[in-house]
Enzyme design. Sequence first.
Site, PDB file in Angstrom:
ATOM      1  N   THR A 194     -10.080 -17.593   0.904  1.00 49.61           N
ATOM      2  CA  THR A 194      -9.233 -18.206   1.935  1.00 49.61           C
ATOM      3  C   THR A 194      -7.785 -17.785   1.675  1.00 49.61           C
ATOM      4  O   THR A 194      -7.469 -17.243   0.616  1.00 49.61           O
ATOM      5  CB  THR A 194      -9.302 -19.748   1.916  1.00 49.61           C
TER       6      THR A 194
ATOM      7  N   LYS B 151      -8.938  -4.267  11.832  1.00 51.33           N
ATOM      8  CA  LYS B 151     -10.079  -3.813  11.020  1.00 51.33           C
ATOM      9  C   LYS B 151     -11.406  -3.734  11.787  1.00 51.33           C
ATOM     10  O   LYS B 151     -12.243  -2.895  11.481  1.00 51.33           O
ATOM     11  CB  LYS B 151     -10.261  -4.734   9.805  1.00 51.33           C
TER      12      LYS B 151
ATOM     13  N   ALA C  87     -12.304 -10.998   4.297  1.00 44.01           N
ATOM     14  CA  ALA C  87     -12.431 -10.734   2.854  1.00 44.01           C
ATOM     15  C   ALA C  87     -13.749 -11.291   2.345  1.00 44.01           C
ATOM     16  O   ALA C  87     -14.431 -10.672   1.524  1.00 44.01           O
ATOM     17  CB  ALA C  87     -11.261 -11.355   2.104  1.00 44.01           C
TER      18      ALA C  87
ATOM     19  N   GLY D 251      -6.131 -11.154  -7.177  1.00 47.91           N
ATOM     20  CA  GLY D 251      -6.366 -10.304  -6.015  1.00 47.91           C
ATOM     21  C   GLY D 251      -5.650  -8.960  -6.110  1.00 47.91           C
ATOM     22  O   GLY D 251      -6.003  -8.015  -5.391  1.00 47.91           O
TER      23      GLY D 251
ATOM     24  N   SER E 158       0.835  -1.207   0.000  1.00 52.67           N
ATOM     25  CA  SER E 158       0.000   0.000   0.000  1.00 52.67           C
ATOM     26  C   SER E 158       0.867   1.254   0.000  1.00 52.67           C
ATOM     27  O   SER E 158       0.579   2.224  -0.711  1.00 52.67           O
ATOM     28  CB  SER E 158      -0.914   0.029   1.226  1.00 52.67           C
TER      29      SER E 158
ATOM     30  N   ARG F 143     -13.956 -24.237   5.362  1.00 47.34           N
ATOM     31  CA  ARG F 143     -13.395 -25.382   6.092  1.00 47.34           C
ATOM     32  C   ARG F 143     -14.152 -25.608   7.398  1.00 47.34           C
ATOM     33  O   ARG F 143     -14.549 -26.703   7.734  1.00 47.34           O
ATOM     34  CB  ARG F 143     -11.907 -25.108   6.353  1.00 47.34           C
ATOM     35  N   THR F 144     -14.356 -24.518   8.155  1.00 47.56           N
ATOM     36  CA  THR F 144     -15.140 -24.610   9.388  1.00 47.56           C
ATOM     37  C   THR F 144     -16.563 -24.163   9.056  1.00 47.56           C
ATOM     38  O   THR F 144     -16.847 -22.961   8.960  1.00 47.56           O
ATOM     39  CB  THR F 144     -14.523 -23.690  10.471  1.00 47.56           C
TER      40      THR F 144
ATOM     41  N   ASP G 253     -13.182  -2.478   0.636  1.00 50.76           N
ATOM     42  CA  ASP G 253     -12.914  -3.806   0.067  1.00 50.76           C
ATOM     43  C   ASP G 253     -14.028  -4.258  -0.893  1.00 50.76           C
ATOM     44  O   ASP G 253     -13.750  -4.892  -1.914  1.00 50.76           O
ATOM     45  CB  ASP G 253     -12.748  -4.857   1.178  1.00 50.76           C
TER      46      ASP G 253
HETATM   47  P1  NAP Z   1      -9.238 -14.437   7.619  1.00 53.81           P
HETATM   48  O1  NAP Z   1     -10.310 -13.557   8.130  1.00 53.81           O
HETATM   49  O2  NAP Z   1      -8.182 -14.936   8.533  1.00 53.81           O
HETATM   50  O3  NAP Z   1      -9.972 -15.749   6.961  1.00 53.81           O
HETATM   51  C1  NAP Z   1      -9.201 -16.803   6.452  1.00 53.81           C
HETATM   52  C2  NAP Z   1     -10.104 -17.822   5.756  1.00 53.81           C
HETATM   53  O4  NAP Z   1      -9.250 -18.803   5.139  1.00 53.81           O
HETATM   54  C3  NAP Z   1     -11.038 -18.582   6.697  1.00 53.81           C
HETATM   55  O5  NAP Z   1     -12.256 -18.825   6.028  1.00 53.81           O
HETATM   56  C4  NAP Z   1     -10.275 -19.899   6.920  1.00 53.81           C
HETATM   57  O6  NAP Z   1     -11.092 -20.996   7.236  1.00 53.81           O
HETATM   58  C5  NAP Z   1      -9.676 -20.110   5.547  1.00 53.81           C
HETATM   59  N1  NAP Z   1      -8.507 -21.003   5.578  1.00 53.81           N
HETATM   60  C6  NAP Z   1      -7.290 -20.742   6.126  1.00 53.81           C
HETATM   61  N2  NAP Z   1      -6.473 -21.801   5.931  1.00 53.81           N
HETATM   62  C7  NAP Z   1      -7.206 -22.732   5.254  1.00 53.81           C
HETATM   63  C8  NAP Z   1      -6.917 -24.045   4.775  1.00 53.81           C
HETATM   64  N3  NAP Z   1      -5.713 -24.609   4.931  1.00 53.81           N
HETATM   65  N4  NAP Z   1      -7.891 -24.710   4.111  1.00 53.81           N
HETATM   66  C9  NAP Z   1      -9.106 -24.160   3.935  1.00 53.81           C
HETATM   67  N5  NAP Z   1      -9.446 -22.916   4.366  1.00 53.81           N
HETATM   68  C10 NAP Z   1      -8.504 -22.225   5.033  1.00 53.81           C
HETATM   69  O7  NAP Z   1      -8.472 -13.771   6.410  1.00 53.81           O
HETATM   70  P2  NAP Z   1      -8.988 -12.615   5.402  1.00 53.81           P
HETATM   71  O8  NAP Z   1      -8.653 -11.289   5.966  1.00 53.81           O
HETATM   72  O9  NAP Z   1     -10.395 -12.904   5.017  1.00 53.81           O
HETATM   73  O10 NAP Z   1      -7.991 -12.847   4.167  1.00 53.81           O
HETATM   74  C11 NAP Z   1      -8.047 -14.024   3.396  1.00 53.81           C
HETATM   75  C12 NAP Z   1      -7.138 -13.897   2.166  1.00 53.81           C
HETATM   76  O11 NAP Z   1      -7.620 -12.830   1.338  1.00 53.81           O
HETATM   77  C13 NAP Z   1      -5.680 -13.534   2.510  1.00 53.81           C
HETATM   78  O12 NAP Z   1      -4.829 -14.232   1.631  1.00 53.81           O
HETATM   79  C14 NAP Z   1      -5.600 -12.043   2.244  1.00 53.81           C
HETATM   80  O13 NAP Z   1      -4.291 -11.627   1.867  1.00 53.81           O
HETATM   81  C15 NAP Z   1      -6.570 -11.911   1.083  1.00 53.81           C
HETATM   82  N6  NAP Z   1      -7.140 -10.562   0.973  1.00 53.81           N
HETATM   83  C16 NAP Z   1      -6.958  -9.897  -0.192  1.00 53.81           C
HETATM   84  C17 NAP Z   1      -7.487  -8.639  -0.359  1.00 53.81           C
HETATM   85  C18 NAP Z   1      -7.260  -7.934  -1.662  1.00 53.81           C
HETATM   86  O14 NAP Z   1      -7.446  -6.719  -1.714  1.00 53.81           O
HETATM   87  N7  NAP Z   1      -6.881  -8.632  -2.709  1.00 53.81           N
HETATM   88  C19 NAP Z   1      -8.236  -8.045   0.677  1.00 53.81           C
HETATM   89  C20 NAP Z   1      -8.414  -8.758   1.857  1.00 53.81           C
HETATM   90  C21 NAP Z   1      -7.866 -10.021   1.992  1.00 53.81           C
HETATM   91  P3  NAP Z   1     -11.506 -21.330   8.768  1.00 53.81           P
HETATM   92  O15 NAP Z   1     -12.673 -20.441   9.084  1.00 53.81           O
HETATM   93  O16 NAP Z   1     -11.851 -22.779   8.720  1.00 53.81           O
HETATM   94  O17 NAP Z   1     -10.295 -21.031   9.618  1.00 53.81           O
END
Ligand code: NAP
Length: 274
Positions: free
Chosen positions: A189, A64, A127, A239, A18, A147-148, A99
């Site tokens: 994810t 956040k 996300a 992304g 950023s 997953r959950t 977002d």
């Molecule tokens: P978060 O709130 O921590 O959520 C993570 C998600 O991933 C949960 O649903 C989790 O499932 C799942 N997960 C993690 N490990 C997994 C595995 N091994 N197998 C299956 N599911 C798995 O994270 P977030 O903030 O939403 O971000 C998620 C991703 O989006 C990150 O890579 C982040 O960098 C990206 N992102 C990108 C942008 C963009 O502007 N491009 C913006 C925001 C986020 P459980 O509930 O089962 O733990």
Amino acid sequence: MQPKKFGLIGHPVGHSLSAAMHTRVFREMNLPHTYEAFDVQPADLRSFIESTGLDGANVTIPHKVAVMKYVEQLDQSARDIHAVNTVVFGGQKIGHNTDGVGFSKSLEEELVNPAGRNALVIGAGGASRAILVSLMGYNANVTLTNRTKGKAEALVKALNAQDKIRVIDYNPESLKAALQDTYLIVNTTSVGMTPNVGYSPIPKGTLKNGQVVFDAVYNPLKTQLIKDAEEKGCKTISGVNMLVHQGAQSLRIWLDIEPPIQVMKDEVLKNLTN
Ligand code: NAP
């Protein structure tokens, strides 16, 4: 022009894409403003927000949701998504969330319109919430898997969307069945993110030519999911596009400017490959 100060508040903030992206915009548009990353521990968030000399900030993991308590007003976007990623300081501190706009602009620039079509969202974290709100705004037929499973169900309940979003099990059989007639697949994810590259949240065999695959993960640029989707003849969206468009929306809110999207993308890509 009076220089303004902007920043990213997170923990950890590491090498901030950023900061690179916004600094490049200011340079490109001959604006005297600055942007830097601030590593703020959760225990210090309140005092940072109350005493900062910043004019505007982006907020990232893990602040956040916590930051919602420390702003005086929440824009509708922040209330819908229940998280703040952009703060305007000044007379009143106002929290926004860009977002959802970042996601929808990423679809629009690729001429992808999910209105009335089937979309599968994988993941139920922050996300996912922003993307689900955006997809509901399009009136897409949304299926959610995680997953959950309980977290997916809780998210749908929190969004009061039990009659709009169907939750399915996260296993190869139910994914295969759901993907038969899915137009848009969205990974929210962290599966496939650096350093755990090489993993995809869905089996390659479930993807079909003609589908659109959006991966919120932007590091690496070509995740395993994006590689699989390309091989299957799907349209793919990285992304990086969402990252750029959410940043562009923050700039519109802070400065009422129209930022150069391609320049921002180039800067992110340059920093990702380094
Ligand atoms: P978060 O709130 O921590 O959520 C993570 C998600 O991933 C949960 O649903 C989790 O499932 C799942 N997960 C993690 N490990 C997994 C595995 N091994 N197998 C299956 N599911 C798995 O994270 P977030 O903030 O939403 O971000 C998620 C991703 O989006 C990150 O890579 C982040 O960098 C990206 N992102 C990108 C942008 C963009 O502007 N491009 C913006 C925001 C986020 P459980 O509930 O089962 O733990």
